[in-house]
Design a protein around this motif. Sequence first.
Motif, short mmCIF file in Angstrom:
data_model
loop_
_atom_site.label_atom_id
_atom_site.label_comp_id
_atom_site.label_asym_id
_atom_site.label_seq_id
_atom_site.Cartn_x
_atom_site.Cartn_y
_atom_site.Cartn_z
N THR A 76 6.12 -5.59 1.21
CA THR A 76 5.40 -6.74 1.77
C THR A 76 4.03 -6.89 1.13
OG1 THR A 76 4.45 -5.40 3.55
CG2 THR A 76 6.56 -6.50 3.98
N SER A 77 3.57 -8.15 1.11
CA SER A 77 2.24 -8.44 0.58
C SER A 77 1.84 -9.85 0.99
CB SER A 77 2.23 -8.32 -0.95
OG SER A 77 0.97 -8.68 -1.49
N ASN A 78 0.72 -9.98 1.65
CA ASN A 78 0.11 -11.27 1.95
C ASN A 78 1.09 -12.26 2.59
OD1 ASN A 78 -2.86 -11.40 0.72
ND2 ASN A 78 -1.56 -10.13 -0.62
N GLY A 79 1.79 -11.78 3.59
CA GLY A 79 2.67 -12.64 4.35
C GLY A 79 4.04 -12.84 3.75
N HIS A 80 4.38 -12.10 2.70
CA HIS A 80 5.68 -12.23 2.06
C HIS A 80 6.39 -10.89 2.00
CE1 HIS A 80 5.60 -16.43 0.71
NE2 HIS A 80 4.29 -16.26 0.76
N SER A 81 7.71 -10.95 2.17
CA SER A 81 8.55 -9.76 2.11
C SER A 81 9.56 -9.91 0.99
CB SER A 81 9.30 -9.56 3.44
OG SER A 81 8.39 -9.37 4.51
N GLY A 82 9.77 -8.81 0.28
CA GLY A 82 10.75 -8.79 -0.78
C GLY A 82 10.11 -8.92 -2.16
N PHE A 83 10.15 -7.83 -2.92
CA PHE A 83 9.63 -7.81 -4.29
C PHE A 83 10.48 -6.85 -5.11
CE2 PHE A 83 6.08 -9.09 -1.65
CZ PHE A 83 5.48 -10.10 -2.39
N VAL A 84 10.49 -7.07 -6.44
CA VAL A 84 11.18 -6.13 -7.33
C VAL A 84 10.28 -4.92 -7.51
CG1 VAL A 84 12.67 -7.78 -8.50
CG2 VAL A 84 10.36 -7.43 -9.36
N GLU A 104 2.53 -5.89 -18.63
CA GLU A 104 1.65 -7.04 -18.77
C GLU A 104 1.68 -8.03 -17.61
OE1 GLU A 104 1.36 -9.09 -22.45
OE2 GLU A 104 1.03 -7.27 -23.61
N ASP A 105 2.19 -7.62 -16.47
CA ASP A 105 2.07 -8.43 -15.26
C ASP A 105 2.52 -7.60 -14.07
OD1 ASP A 105 1.15 -10.88 -14.14
OD2 ASP A 105 2.02 -11.96 -15.83
N ASN A 106 2.39 -8.17 -12.87
CA ASN A 106 2.62 -7.35 -11.68
C ASN A 106 3.87 -7.77 -10.91
OD1 ASN A 106 2.01 -9.55 -10.01
ND2 ASN A 106 -0.10 -8.89 -9.62
N PRO A 107 4.21 -7.06 -9.81
CA PRO A 107 5.44 -7.36 -9.07
C PRO A 107 5.54 -8.80 -8.58
CG PRO A 107 4.62 -5.22 -8.43
CD PRO A 107 3.57 -5.83 -9.30
N TRP A 108 4.42 -9.42 -8.22
CA TRP A 108 4.47 -10.81 -7.76
C TRP A 108 5.07 -11.70 -8.84
CZ3 TRP A 108 3.25 -13.92 -3.55
CH2 TRP A 108 2.77 -13.26 -2.41
N VAL A 109 4.62 -11.53 -10.06
CA VAL A 109 5.09 -12.38 -11.15
C VAL A 109 6.52 -12.04 -11.53
CG1 VAL A 109 4.75 -12.96 -13.59
CG2 VAL A 109 2.78 -12.85 -12.04
N TYR A 110 6.82 -10.76 -11.72
CA TYR A 110 8.18 -10.40 -12.13
C TYR A 110 9.21 -10.71 -11.04
CZ TYR A 110 7.07 -8.45 -16.66
OH TYR A 110 6.70 -8.31 -17.98
N SER A 111 8.77 -10.78 -9.79
CA SER A 111 9.70 -11.15 -8.72
C SER A 111 10.09 -12.62 -8.78
CB SER A 111 9.07 -10.83 -7.35
OG SER A 111 8.87 -9.43 -7.21
N LEU A 112 9.43 -13.40 -9.60
CA LEU A 112 9.78 -14.81 -9.80
C LEU A 112 10.38 -15.06 -11.18
CD1 LEU A 112 6.60 -16.48 -8.24
CD2 LEU A 112 8.93 -16.62 -7.34
N ARG A 137 5.04 -18.76 -1.81
CA ARG A 137 5.01 -17.61 -2.72
C ARG A 137 4.41 -18.03 -4.06
NH1 ARG A 137 8.12 -12.47 -3.72
NH2 ARG A 137 8.89 -12.64 -1.58
N ILE A 138 4.80 -19.20 -4.55
CA ILE A 138 4.22 -19.69 -5.81
C ILE A 138 2.74 -20.00 -5.61
CG2 ILE A 138 4.41 -21.40 -7.65
CD1 ILE A 138 7.31 -21.91 -6.68
#
Length: 758
Positions: free
Chosen positions: A524-532, A560-568, A590-591
Amino acid sequence: MPRLPMRSLLGLTALTNLAAADTDYTQYVNPFMGTTNGGNRFPGVVAAPFAMVKLGPDVQSGTTDAYSGYLASGNVWGFSLTHESGTGGAPKYGVVSQMPVVGTVPNPLADLSQPRASADVATIGYYKTSLANGITVELAASEHAGLYQYIFPNNTTPNIVVDVSHVLPSFRGLGWEQHYSGGSISTFDDGHYEGSGTYNNGWNLSPNWNIYFCGKFEQKVSTVKTFRGTGTNLTSYGKGGTVSGTDRLGAVFTFEDATITSRVGISFISTTRACANLDAEIPSKTKLQALVTQAKSRWNTQVFSKIRIGPGANNADLQLLYSSLLGMFTIPSNKTSENPKWQSAEPYYDDVFTLWDTHRCHTSLFHVLEPVAHEEFIRSLIDIWRHDGFMPDARSSNFNGRVQGGSNADNVLADAYVKGVRGNVNWEDGFAAMRTDAEVVPPNNFDPKAPDSSTKEGRGALPDWIKYGYITPAFTRAVSRAVEYSTNDFGLYQVAKGLGKTADEQKYLKRSRNWRNHWNPNATSNGHSGFVVPRLANGSFVPQDPLSCGGCYWGDAYYEDNPWVYSLNALHDIGTLKKLSGGDAKFVDRIDKLFDLKIFNAGNEPSFLSPYLYNFVNGQQWRSVQRSRNNVGNLYNAGASGLPGNSDAGAMEANILWQMIGLYPMTGQTTFLILSPWFPQMTIDLGNGKTLVITTTGGDKNTAPYVQSLKVNGKQWYKSWVTWEDIFANGGTMDFVLGSTTMGWDTGELPPAPASGD
């Protein structure tokens, strides 16, 4: 020769006849775009798109790496014929160099560098440096040779120093610096010289490679001396002849004339070929201006005229457009007939730097604007597989390396295949090359930065990918590689489907969904659940802060980027991604969070498509336009610091060019997401008499950019996307009505998510 400096360009008004066939588009090009602020672009002479010779200055400034040879400040220490453009990691090339020197040269191994008396000047096909000691250097080139014109101060002794050991250094301490291994040079009674140099390493960790040169002067050489030594200590310095070995070596040519013209040809095959290249392309008495005129004609005809802008365009936008096109088509290098490793009737392109960067949006625009060269490039990738065993993700000095993520040549081939590239491409071999990436573990090259598996080529983490369907932390960059392997396997699915390989089609479609195995619904992060996130061999997830990627580099789980980006980033499986994210509203938020939390970085390739994923939710296309204008487009300009990050061989420029067009490609698919064009009228030449004409009415690029309505090929359009067949395969029209109001005009069928399902 008459030249138009950039300050004059900025004062021009837009031409009303820009669509005319005889327009000189080079007047809008600033070769210095993206040369500072980390853009690393090469501003020197590139005589034609993908020319092998890239002639320009090499500048030293303390311990700053000069990736393309050029730095805005510092001393010039040579002018060499080979460079990359817009690359990172460490410099590559900077070999076959000359340096003009005034007066006696007691030690040619000493520091002969000079400050510049004024800022360098460049236009298409031309470069000028004025040195502090009064020497003026003007440069022009052909595809395999360069021309140097030197003007020395009167009443001085002119010298040209040829230092075979000259090579661009790196000061980063990462083990990626280039090395000079040895060479030879022979001087002849007629004043010309021939030789070769051997070099190794650089960012792609290449073994020894050779380049050959042949130099001739238009003026009589009064004396010539060869030299050899170690460091700055001379062991020999005397009459001409031949000198060779592993020491530093070269020759000093002294003249009586104050104006000297030097012509140099290069080859990766032999000195004989280097001389032949020189005599064929820049014969004796060739005028510098003739080469400049030829270069402008080549760029106008082959690239710039492919995008024609109608009346009413903003002049700054024209400069950004055409300057970006220059950066996009500077590399790779077309080295057809210059491959020293094997003989083949196929084209050969080198200096691929890198498909990890360019597969996302560069190669798709390459296809649109340069379809002939693009087909050659595809054939070259396949031919490299035939002879070297793997297609490259990156390649320079005729050697594969380094792989940052997946085997992204798979995406490039899939993108070409689904968009109808056939011609002389052997697609059975193409698919076999892709299947090698998907099934064969490449030998480990024991890269010190990632010793777990090969960074030379292929997919080093295949053992986990095949065994578990995900990648464990036993392999570096595990999560980002897993996401990319999924898109690579989707590429195999696309080509297998087209070739009727049913078993492979189903196999690789299933494997393309394996990114889901890294999805932890409890992260979880900032109101969102589910990340790679990382996952262990026992199936458990590793605790992971979705806002952190560690160092975001070679040894980390994300590159070169974090879980938020790679999860999209599962771009072939957006339907599943929306469900896992919690539906449309959560997906949009999320975007949004990428920007609210300042996660998005326009200079990072994994983020490139993220701002436009709003198009996968009905009525939200306007948000993509808003991000395109306010979070990406406003970061670009045609100035020296006009790129938001490293050019990455033109990837950054292709990114903004697609936004100016008003579309964005989904690599490996025929889908283009609709954004908002920048110009009242744009005509894209698609070849064979086909065009795509894009018009806008009622809006303004900055204050009224939102789509109010759209017609495609004369029909009202309600989808937030178009396909290759709609507008590119046979040409077409797109007529936008723009305005200041955000409109939910996009009520039609959503863009396809071809891997979503079981």
